[in-house]
Every structure is written in C-alpha cells, then in structure tokens.
Design a protein around this motif. Structure first.
Motif, PDB file in Angstrom:
ATOM      1  N   GLU A 253       0.811  -1.223   0.000  1.00  0.00           N
ATOM      2  CA  GLU A 253       0.000   0.000   0.000  1.00  0.00           C
ATOM      3  C   GLU A 253       0.846   1.275   0.000  1.00  0.00           C
ATOM      4  OE1 GLU A 253      -2.519   0.545   3.352  1.00  0.00           O
ATOM      5  OE2 GLU A 253      -0.911   0.465   4.838  1.00  0.00           O
ATOM      6  N   GLN A 280      -8.712  -9.223   0.759  1.00  0.00           N
ATOM      7  CA  GLN A 280      -8.393  -8.073   1.590  1.00  0.00           C
ATOM      8  C   GLN A 280      -8.261  -6.777   0.774  1.00  0.00           C
ATOM      9  OE1 GLN A 280      -5.217  -8.750   4.466  1.00  0.00           O
ATOM     10  NE2 GLN A 280      -5.855 -10.888   4.757  1.00  0.00           N
ATOM     11  N   LEU A 284      -9.400  -2.465   1.277  1.00  0.00           N
ATOM     12  CA  LEU A 284      -8.230  -1.664   1.639  1.00  0.00           C
ATOM     13  C   LEU A 284      -8.386  -0.243   1.091  1.00  0.00           C
ATOM     14  CD1 LEU A 284      -5.490  -2.209   3.117  1.00  0.00           C
ATOM     15  CD2 LEU A 284      -4.453  -2.346   0.841  1.00  0.00           C
ATOM     16  N   GLN A 287      -6.464   0.807  -2.046  1.00  0.00           N
ATOM     17  CA  GLN A 287      -6.602  -0.388  -2.883  1.00  0.00           C
ATOM     18  C   GLN A 287      -5.875  -0.262  -4.217  1.00  0.00           C
ATOM     19  OE1 GLN A 287     -10.362  -0.970  -4.933  1.00  0.00           O
ATOM     20  NE2 GLN A 287     -10.374  -3.137  -4.352  1.00  0.00           N
TER      21      GLN A 287
END
Length: 425
Positions: A253, A280, A284, A287
């Motif tokens: 990320e 997941q 997020l 993302q």
C-alpha cells in the motif's frame, strides 16, 4: 498473485527505475535555481507544485502549539511511547573513542564526535509520516547533533500535518520548514536566506527527492538513495494465510512500485495467501496503489525445503524480511542479507515501523547486501589522532623514510628527516 517454483537460475533481484533523463534535467535545474535565487526559488516552486503561496517558509511556534492542541491526546501518548522505545534502542549504539599508548610515550587514538547539523526530509503527498520524524531525529539526537532541521511539503492550506508537527514537538525540534521536493534538498545542501545549509540530509521521498540527494552528495552527506518499499515473508505450513496476506499488503500500500514476495514450502499456503490478497484488497483504502504493486511486483515462490527459502532471501536482500515458521529463530540465524528481520507470528512488520524501537529507514533494492539501517553511526565522525613523542620519532624515522622512498615520495621522506635528534635537544 503470481506463483512459481523456486529453481536454480531464477534471479530474485529487481531493477528499479531511478529516474529518466527529463526528471534528472528538471532536478538539476531546480538545484541551480535554488543556489542562484535562494528563498525566491523556494517560494516559486512551492506555489507551482504545492499550490500554495506562503508568507513564511518557517513554521512558527504558534503553528506547532496549535497543531499539538488539535492532535488526538491518545495518539500523542502513543507517539511519546514510540519515541521512548526508539531512543532506548538507539542509546545502545553510542560509541566512545579509544587511545592506544606505547612505552615510548607515543599514542594513536580515535575520537568520536557528532556531525554539526542534519536535515530531515519528511514526505508529504499521499500520506504524512510522523514516524519518519521519530526515526530520523532520534538517532541524530542520541549522537549529539547540535542542529536538527525538518523540511516537508505543505498542504493546500499552507500547513504541515498535525502529526508531523506533534512529533517534532515531542522531540523538541523547533526548526521546521514548509518546503518539499528537490528544492528542499537543494536548500538543505546549499542554504538560502532563511535555511542554513546542513552537513547531512536524511529521509525518504519521491523520485525527484532521490535524484536531488544523488546530485548534492559530495557537497553534503546523505543517508541513502531509498527505493520503493519491499517485504519478503518466509513461511511454512504453520503460518496463517490471512496474516501473511495482511503483512504483504502492509508494504504494497506504500507505492505502486513496492515489492511483496512470499517464500514458502507450502503450496496450500501459497494458494490461500493468493486468495486472501484478493479478498483483503476489496476493503483496503489504498486499494489501487496496493493492487498495482501486487500485480507488477508481487510474487509467490514455492520451494521444497527451508534451506532453499533462506538462500533465496539472502539473494533478494529485502528491506523487510519476516520469518513465520516452526523454527523461525533458527532460520533467522542463517539470514545474512536483510534490512530488518522480523521473527515469528507476532513480529509483524508494522511493529518495527512504529513501535519496537528499531529504525525503519532501511536499505532497499538489494543494498542490504552491503548497507544498514539508519542509526546513530550515521551521525558521528571517527577522527584519527596521532601523537609521536621524540623517542618514537627517533626509533622509527629511518623506517618511515625508507617506506616513503619505496613509493617515490621524496618529500614525505624529507618531512620526517627534517626533524633531527640534535634540534630536539
């Protein structure tokens, strides 16, 4: 997430682009303009790229006080505790000089002193990093650096983030400037009317910051040229897929160029982690960034034995290496190349990023083969000291002169021979 078998001949090292010709040309132009025009150039670049006209480049004490007042009290206490952990760890890195005396009265010594000043660059943009303030400032303070400066790009409101200013407040740093990008690096390296030059620049940034640090190196010291974040996880069938996936995403990320690699002996874990990554990612917040990183720089390697995984990790030399396995500590003992090693299920990489006390400024791009985390050692100088007594000179003058003439340096020989025993008496 892509999968492949570990095999001889597979190279795990990656080449990361270090800027193109246009970016380098832009950085050189910025540095030249800051050297020529000082504060004026800083104001113009801040207006151009940060979209804000500043009355003053320096953050005043009122701004710091107001930021601290707005900051969440619990988070402030968390930052203070993290700072205490980081300081405790780095206190163990303090070095003392030494002195070796001989019977003839001569001695050789090493003197350890702190550099005079250090400038910390704190990134802005997609995220603000109070933890970067702690990780860069505290080793410098422990080393004894007298002047510590922070620069960071301002937001559209002309202010720095409350978290960055709160971290500066906790550490007692009052010289803080609203300057980002390559222009901040140029200002720290060469000085302007407002910002006095420093001896060393530390802290990560985008490609323009990295290129600027490379350009000014030699006129000023730097910590490293930091690339995109990296994580590798060694795991066996004792690991939980959701936890491994979460750890891989914790670095993905950061940046679309971030690297996330799983090294495992378990095909079942590999399949489960791949599915967990997809699941997941759906929730997020960052993302798009993480998904691009996983797609372009994520990989699962499956090996037959733990020894294969260890060899692969040593070749990769990742910034962060987690080991989640039945005998994780034994495996960790065999790791030679990693910026930081996280052992066991509960030593998730963010533990080191924020709270354990170890430094999170780490070597990337496989440079852990020959470099180390930011530390107190980066802010000290080791100076050699020589004292030769008259007796020591008398005993060794001819030897030194012969060695000098061996290398064709007559002036060296004569410098030693110019001191005579008779003159000394």
């Amino acid at each position: 997430m892509k999968q492949t078998k570990l095999a001889a001949g597979i190279s795990l090292r990656r080449t990361v682009a270090e800027g193109n010709a246009a970016q380098l040309a832009a950085v050189k132009e910025i540095i030249q303009q800051v050297r020529a025009s000082g504060d004026q150039a800083l104001h113009e670049y801040t207006a151009k790229w940060d979209g804000v006209e500043l009355d003053s480049l320096r953050v005043n004490q009122t701004e710091i006080d107001e930021a601290v007042a707005r900051f969440d009290p619990q988070l402030l206490e968390d930052l203070k505790e993290a700072a205490a952990n980081i300081r405790s760890y780095h206190e163990s890195q303090k070095q003392e000089g030494y002195k070796n005396e001989k019977a003839d009265g001569s001695y050789v010594a090493q003197r350890v002193t702190a550099i005079g000043s250090a400038g910390l660059y704190v990134p802005g943009g997609t995220a603000a990093y109070p933890s970067s303030v702690l990780m860069n400032v505290i080793p410098a303070q422990v080393a004894g650096v007298r002047r510590i400066v922070i620069t960071s790009p301002p937001g559209k409101d002309g202010a720095l983030s409350d978290g960055v200013l709160a971290a500066a407040h906790i550490l007692g740093v009052v010289e803080v400037y609203k300057v980002g990008g390559a222009q901040a690096i140029a200002a720290l390296a060469y000085g302007t009317e407002t910002i006095q030059a420093v001896d060393k620049i530390t802290g990560p940034g985008n490609v323009f910051v990295a290129l600027a640090k490379r350009e000014v190196y030699g006129d000023v010291a730097i910590d490293m040229i930091a690339g995109p974040s990296e994580i590798a996880v060694i795991a066996d069938d004792t690991a939980f897929a959701d936890e491994v996936a979460a750890d891989l995403l914790s670095q993905a990320e950061h940046d679309p160029m971030a690297s996330a690699i799983l090294l495992t002996t378990s095909e079942q874990l590999a399949d489960a982690v791949s599915k967990e990554i997809d699941r997941q990612l759906e929730t997020l917040p960052r993302q798009s960034i993480a998904a691009q990183a996983i797609q372009e720089h994520g990989m699962i390697y499956i090996g037959e034995m733990m020894g294969e995984l260890i060899r692969a990790a040593n070749e990769l030399a990742p910034e962060h290496l987690e080991i989640i396995a039945a005998d994780a500590e034994a495996a960790a003992e065999k790791i030679e190349n990693a910026g930081a090693i996280f052992i066991g299920r509960y030593s998730s990489e963010p533990v080191g990023d924020y709270f354990a006390g170890t430094n999170h400024v780490l070597p990337t791009n496989s440079t852990a083969r020959f470099s180390s985390a930011l530390s107190v050692y980066d802010f000290i100088k080791r100076t050699s000291v020589v004292y030769y007594s008259e007796q020591a000179w008398h005993n060794n003058e001819a030897k030194i002169a012969r060695l000098a003439r061996l290398e064709g340096l007559e002036g060296h020989a004569r410098a030693v021979e110019s001191r005579s025993w008779e003159k000394g008496n």
